[in-house]
Design an enzyme around this catalytic site. Structure first.
Site, PDB file in Angstrom:
ATOM      1  N   ARG A 118     -25.861  11.140  -6.546  1.00 38.87           N
ATOM      2  CA  ARG A 118     -26.119   9.994  -7.439  1.00 38.87           C
ATOM      3  C   ARG A 118     -25.332  10.042  -8.743  1.00 38.87           C
ATOM      4  NH1 ARG A 118     -30.712  11.622  -5.403  1.00 38.87           N
ATOM      5  NH2 ARG A 118     -31.501  10.380  -3.675  1.00 38.87           N
ATOM      6  N   LYS A 140     -13.605   1.359 -13.074  1.00 36.66           N
ATOM      7  CA  LYS A 140     -13.727   0.919 -11.682  1.00 36.66           C
ATOM      8  C   LYS A 140     -13.276   2.043 -10.757  1.00 36.66           C
ATOM      9  CE  LYS A 140     -12.869  -4.038 -12.121  1.00 36.66           C
ATOM     10  NZ  LYS A 140     -11.968  -5.102 -11.666  1.00 36.66           N
ATOM     11  N   GLU A 182       2.504  -3.657 -15.475  1.00 38.10           N
ATOM     12  CA  GLU A 182       1.181  -3.784 -16.117  1.00 38.10           C
ATOM     13  C   GLU A 182       1.311  -3.648 -17.639  1.00 38.10           C
ATOM     14  OE1 GLU A 182      -1.395  -4.662 -14.314  1.00 38.10           O
ATOM     15  OE2 GLU A 182      -0.974  -3.952 -12.270  1.00 38.10           O
ATOM     16  N   LYS A 224      -6.327  -2.687 -22.957  1.00 36.66           N
ATOM     17  CA  LYS A 224      -7.289  -2.814 -21.854  1.00 36.66           C
ATOM     18  C   LYS A 224      -8.689  -2.427 -22.325  1.00 36.66           C
ATOM     19  CE  LYS A 224      -8.433  -1.932 -17.063  1.00 36.66           C
ATOM     20  NZ  LYS A 224      -8.096  -1.367 -15.759  1.00 36.66           N
ATOM     21  N   GLU A 234     -16.942  -7.672 -16.205  1.00 41.07           N
ATOM     22  CA  GLU A 234     -16.082  -8.738 -15.705  1.00 41.07           C
ATOM     23  C   GLU A 234     -16.768 -10.082 -15.526  1.00 41.07           C
ATOM     24  OE1 GLU A 234     -13.915  -8.215 -11.850  1.00 41.07           O
ATOM     25  OE2 GLU A 234     -12.278  -8.066 -13.272  1.00 41.07           O
ATOM     26  N   ARG A 238     -12.435 -10.388 -19.321  1.00 41.88           N
ATOM     27  CA  ARG A 238     -11.759  -9.396 -18.484  1.00 41.88           C
ATOM     28  C   ARG A 238     -10.806 -10.045 -17.481  1.00 41.88           C
ATOM     29  NH1 ARG A 238     -14.413  -3.669 -16.630  1.00 41.88           N
ATOM     30  NH2 ARG A 238     -12.656  -2.934 -15.424  1.00 41.88           N
ATOM     31  N   ASN A 242      -6.020 -10.307 -15.185  1.00 43.98           N
ATOM     32  CA  ASN A 242      -5.464 -10.780 -13.923  1.00 43.98           C
ATOM     33  C   ASN A 242      -4.196 -11.602 -14.103  1.00 43.98           C
ATOM     34  OD1 ASN A 242      -7.482  -9.605 -12.333  1.00 43.98           O
ATOM     35  ND2 ASN A 242      -8.868 -11.308 -12.776  1.00 43.98           N
ATOM     36  N   HIS A 245      -1.668 -11.819 -11.431  1.00 48.46           N
ATOM     37  CA  HIS A 245      -2.255 -11.204 -10.242  1.00 48.46           C
ATOM     38  C   HIS A 245      -2.651 -12.209  -9.155  1.00 48.46           C
ATOM     39  CE1 HIS A 245      -2.131  -7.588 -12.584  1.00 48.46           C
ATOM     40  NE2 HIS A 245      -2.713  -6.884 -11.643  1.00 48.46           N
ATOM     41  N   HIS A 249      -1.070 -11.410  -5.829  1.00 47.50           N
ATOM     42  CA  HIS A 249      -1.847 -11.044  -4.640  1.00 47.50           C
ATOM     43  C   HIS A 249      -1.428 -11.865  -3.421  1.00 47.50           C
ATOM     44  CE1 HIS A 249      -5.303  -9.165  -7.187  1.00 47.50           C
ATOM     45  NE2 HIS A 249      -4.335  -8.300  -6.914  1.00 47.50           N
ATOM     46  N   HIS A 262       2.557  -3.023  -5.739  1.00 49.79           N
ATOM     47  CA  HIS A 262       1.680  -3.931  -6.483  1.00 49.79           C
ATOM     48  C   HIS A 262       2.367  -4.448  -7.757  1.00 49.79           C
ATOM     49  CE1 HIS A 262      -1.955  -5.487  -8.377  1.00 49.79           C
ATOM     50  NE2 HIS A 262      -1.700  -4.725  -9.433  1.00 49.79           N
TER      51      HIS A 262
HETATM   52  N1  LIG Z   1      -9.597   1.488 -10.905  1.00 50.56           N
HETATM   53  C1  LIG Z   1      -8.837   0.574 -11.456  1.00 50.56           C
HETATM   54  O1  LIG Z   1      -9.173  -0.068 -12.450  1.00 50.56           O
HETATM   55  C2  LIG Z   1      -7.486   0.332 -10.866  1.00 50.56           C
HETATM   56  C3  LIG Z   1      -6.539  -0.425 -11.570  1.00 50.56           C
HETATM   57  C4  LIG Z   1      -5.292  -0.597 -11.024  1.00 50.56           C
HETATM   58  C5  LIG Z   1      -4.996  -0.035  -9.780  1.00 50.56           C
HETATM   59  N2  LIG Z   1      -5.940   0.675  -9.117  1.00 50.56           N
HETATM   60  C6  LIG Z   1      -5.636   1.284  -7.809  1.00 50.56           C
HETATM   61  O2  LIG Z   1      -4.606   2.232  -7.992  1.00 50.56           O
HETATM   62  C7  LIG Z   1      -3.875   2.356  -6.775  1.00 50.56           C
HETATM   63  C8  LIG Z   1      -2.409   2.344  -7.096  1.00 50.56           C
HETATM   64  O3  LIG Z   1      -2.126   3.407  -7.974  1.00 50.56           O
HETATM   65  P1  LIG Z   1      -0.665   4.004  -8.132  1.00 50.56           P
HETATM   66  O4  LIG Z   1       0.287   2.911  -8.370  1.00 50.56           O
HETATM   67  O5  LIG Z   1      -0.764   5.093  -9.086  1.00 50.56           O
HETATM   68  O6  LIG Z   1      -0.328   4.516  -6.649  1.00 50.56           O
HETATM   69  P2  LIG Z   1      -0.495   5.934  -5.933  1.00 50.56           P
HETATM   70  O7  LIG Z   1      -1.689   6.638  -6.384  1.00 50.56           O
HETATM   71  O8  LIG Z   1      -0.362   5.663  -4.472  1.00 50.56           O
HETATM   72  O9  LIG Z   1       0.806   6.721  -6.429  1.00 50.56           O
HETATM   73  C9  LIG Z   1       2.089   6.247  -6.075  1.00 50.56           C
HETATM   74  C10 LIG Z   1       2.920   7.358  -5.415  1.00 50.56           C
HETATM   75  O10 LIG Z   1       3.377   8.264  -6.428  1.00 50.56           O
HETATM   76  C11 LIG Z   1       3.024   9.594  -6.070  1.00 50.56           C
HETATM   77  N3  LIG Z   1       2.865  10.304  -7.330  1.00 50.56           N
HETATM   78  C12 LIG Z   1       1.828  10.228  -8.188  1.00 50.56           C
HETATM   79  N4  LIG Z   1       2.108  10.888  -9.313  1.00 50.56           N
HETATM   80  C13 LIG Z   1       3.330  11.412  -9.162  1.00 50.56           C
HETATM   81  C14 LIG Z   1       4.170  12.186 -10.004  1.00 50.56           C
HETATM   82  N5  LIG Z   1       3.808  12.506 -11.241  1.00 50.56           N
HETATM   83  N6  LIG Z   1       5.376  12.567  -9.530  1.00 50.56           N
HETATM   84  C15 LIG Z   1       5.765  12.193  -8.286  1.00 50.56           C
HETATM   85  N7  LIG Z   1       5.039  11.429  -7.467  1.00 50.56           N
HETATM   86  C16 LIG Z   1       3.834  11.047  -7.901  1.00 50.56           C
HETATM   87  C17 LIG Z   1       1.792   9.425  -5.240  1.00 50.56           C
HETATM   88  O11 LIG Z   1       1.549  10.563  -4.447  1.00 50.56           O
HETATM   89  C18 LIG Z   1       2.141   8.191  -4.418  1.00 50.56           C
HETATM   90  O12 LIG Z   1       2.996   8.535  -3.364  1.00 50.56           O
HETATM   91  C19 LIG Z   1      -4.335   1.237  -5.870  1.00 50.56           C
HETATM   92  O13 LIG Z   1      -5.166   1.753  -4.871  1.00 50.56           O
HETATM   93  C20 LIG Z   1      -5.124   0.323  -6.797  1.00 50.56           C
HETATM   94  O14 LIG Z   1      -6.161  -0.359  -6.134  1.00 50.56           O
HETATM   95  C21 LIG Z   1      -7.166   0.868  -9.627  1.00 50.56           C
HETATM   96 ZN   LIG Z   2      -2.513  -4.780 -11.359  1.00 49.29          ZN
END
Ligand SMILES: NC(=O)c1ccc[n+]([C@@H]2O[C@H](COP(=O)([O-])OP(=O)(O)OC[C@H]3O[C@@H](n4cnc5c(N)ncnc54)[C@H](O)[C@@H]3O)[C@@H](O)[C@H]2O)c1
Ligand SMILES: [Zn+2]
Length: 363
Positions: A118, A140, A182, A224, A234, A238, A242, A245, A249, A262
């Site tokens: 939990r 999130k 972003e 942010k 949200e 918030r 987007n 986005h 999307h 993305h």
């Molecule tokens: N929680 C939130 O508010 C929020 C906001 C935006 C995005 N997200 C989520 O985040 C995800 C995307 O995140 P991302 O863009 O970081 O992608 P990711 O986590 O897939 O990382 C991108 C790639 O870079 C590699 N990598 C990471 N750090 C590295 C480093 N320092 N050196 C070399 N390689 C490295 C990873 O292994 C991966 O292959 C999505 O699933 C999305 O839904 C969440």
């Molecule tokens: Zn985004």
């Protein structure tokens, strides 16, 4: 060192931003209330940064779970590997889960922290620019379901975030640009000065200059955090986050997730939002071209793919979650740094920008 406080009353937490933070045991341990921790990372990031993360824990008991790398593993089945690690090591409710990786690792480790017994403590060490400027603020967490992205999740705030700009040095350039999308977004929402700073400093960011990265991460997280603090769950403000986005999307959905990153889809999506804002006589022509130019300079696409039919594009936008009461709300710009959430547009204006979506060019 740059420290930012995300102000959420009792659940407030610091974001530390600088180079050379990994390895510093003074930094992490004050945020670990119990006597154990579990580091969650992936196959790509662990070989690079696991050792220096472990060094931060020195004699504290810690275990590690290494997940496969990729958005396609962000699901309940792979999430189980984290619970397996927690239970096999008999980690209790006072343990701390540390996410070491990009947004995928952060979202999964965060959701494990929200749900294991939990809820246990959570620390983020984001290693992509996107994770440092976006997913590390807002609380999130979650995983994807076969029928929808991020459909299973929870809000769960970290105890601290450690954004070490050195980690960006190993990040592939394409991933860096996706994160910059972003960053540009925050400038467009409500930070006109920051947008101008980005125009002056884009080369330094692309060259992974530590000072430029530190500044960009700080302003982005602050932007942010301010928006989220005003609207944690949200409902209104918030939605500004987007920007680009709803258009983006549609691109991601049509091409299939993974074809464009993305941030690349958001780059083209922000150009469409700029085009539409200009056609509505809100955004000046000059500002529209500044936006195209900066996004192009960040090595992001400024044109959405022409291969998507107009009907498909509109349909994909309308299934986006921002549809409330049958009206598709869009984030549009009155000027650079003055974005609003609105449904105050005519359908023809939206159809027009979808029709002319691949005409953006910086002058
Ligand atoms: N929680 C939130 O508010 C929020 C906001 C935006 C995005 N997200 C989520 O985040 C995800 C995307 O995140 P991302 O863009 O970081 O992608 P990711 O986590 O897939 O990382 C991108 C790639 O870079 C590699 N990598 C990471 N750090 C590295 C480093 N320092 N050196 C070399 N390689 C490295 C990873 O292994 C991966 O292959 C999505 O699933 C999305 O839904 C969440
Ligand atoms: Zn985004």
């Amino acid at each position: 060192m740059t420290t930012l406080n995300v102000d959420l009353g009792e659940r407030s937490y610091p974001i530390f931003i600088n180079k050379n933070l990994l390895g510093d045991s003074q930094l992490l341990q004050p945020y670990i209330p119990g006597n154990s921790a579990l580091i969650v990372s992936n196959e790509t990031v662990a070989p690079l940064y696991l050792e220096s993360t472990q060094a931060m824990l020195s004699s504290l008991r810690h275990e590690t779970v290494i997940l496969p790398d990729g958005e396609k593993y962000k699901n309940l089945e792979v999430l189980n590997q984290i619970y397996d690690g927690l239970l096999a090591s008999r980690l209790d409710r006072n343990t701390t889960i540390i996410a070491l990786g990009g947004g995928v690792v952060g979202d999964m480790a965060g959701f494990a922290s929200a749900s294991y017994q939990r809820g246990v403590h959570f620390i983020q060490i984001p290693t992509t620019l996107l994770a440092q400027v976006d997913s590390s603020v807002g609380g999130k967490t979650g995983v994807n379901h076969a029928l929808g992205k991020n459909m299973i999740g929870a809000f769960h705030q970290p105890k601290a975030v450690i954004a070490d700009t050195n980690t960006i040095h190993t990040l592939p350039n394409r991933e860096l640009s996706a994160g910059i999308a972003e960053v540009i977004k925050y400038g467009l929402i409500n930070q006109a000065d920051f947008f101008s700073w980005l125009e002056q400093n884009m080369e330094a960011l692309l060259a992974k200059d530590n000072d430029a990265l530190t500044h960009a991460i700080k302003i982005s997280c602050q932007a942010k955090a301010d928006i989220v603090a005003a609207d944690e769950r949200e409902s209104g403000q918030r939605a500004l986050l987007n920007l680009g986005h709803t258009f983006g999307h549609a691109i991601e959905n049509n091409l299939g997730y993974g074809e464009w990153l993305h941030g690349e889809a958001i780059g083209a999506g922000m150009c469409m939002a700029a085009q539409m804002s200009h056609q509505m006589q809100w955004l000046s022509e000059n500002d529209m071209h500044r936006i195209f130019k900066l996004i192009e300079k960040a090595k992001l696409p400024i044109n959405a793919p022409a291969s998507i039919s107009n009907d498909d594009f509109l349909a994909l936008m309308s299934v986006d979650k921002k549809v409330m009461d049958g009206v598709l709300k869009l984030v549009l710009m009155k000027a650079i740094g003055q974005s609003i959430v609105t449904s105050d547009y005519r359908r023809e204006q939206l159809l027009d920008v979808i029709h002319h979506r691949s005409n953006a060019s910086p002058v």
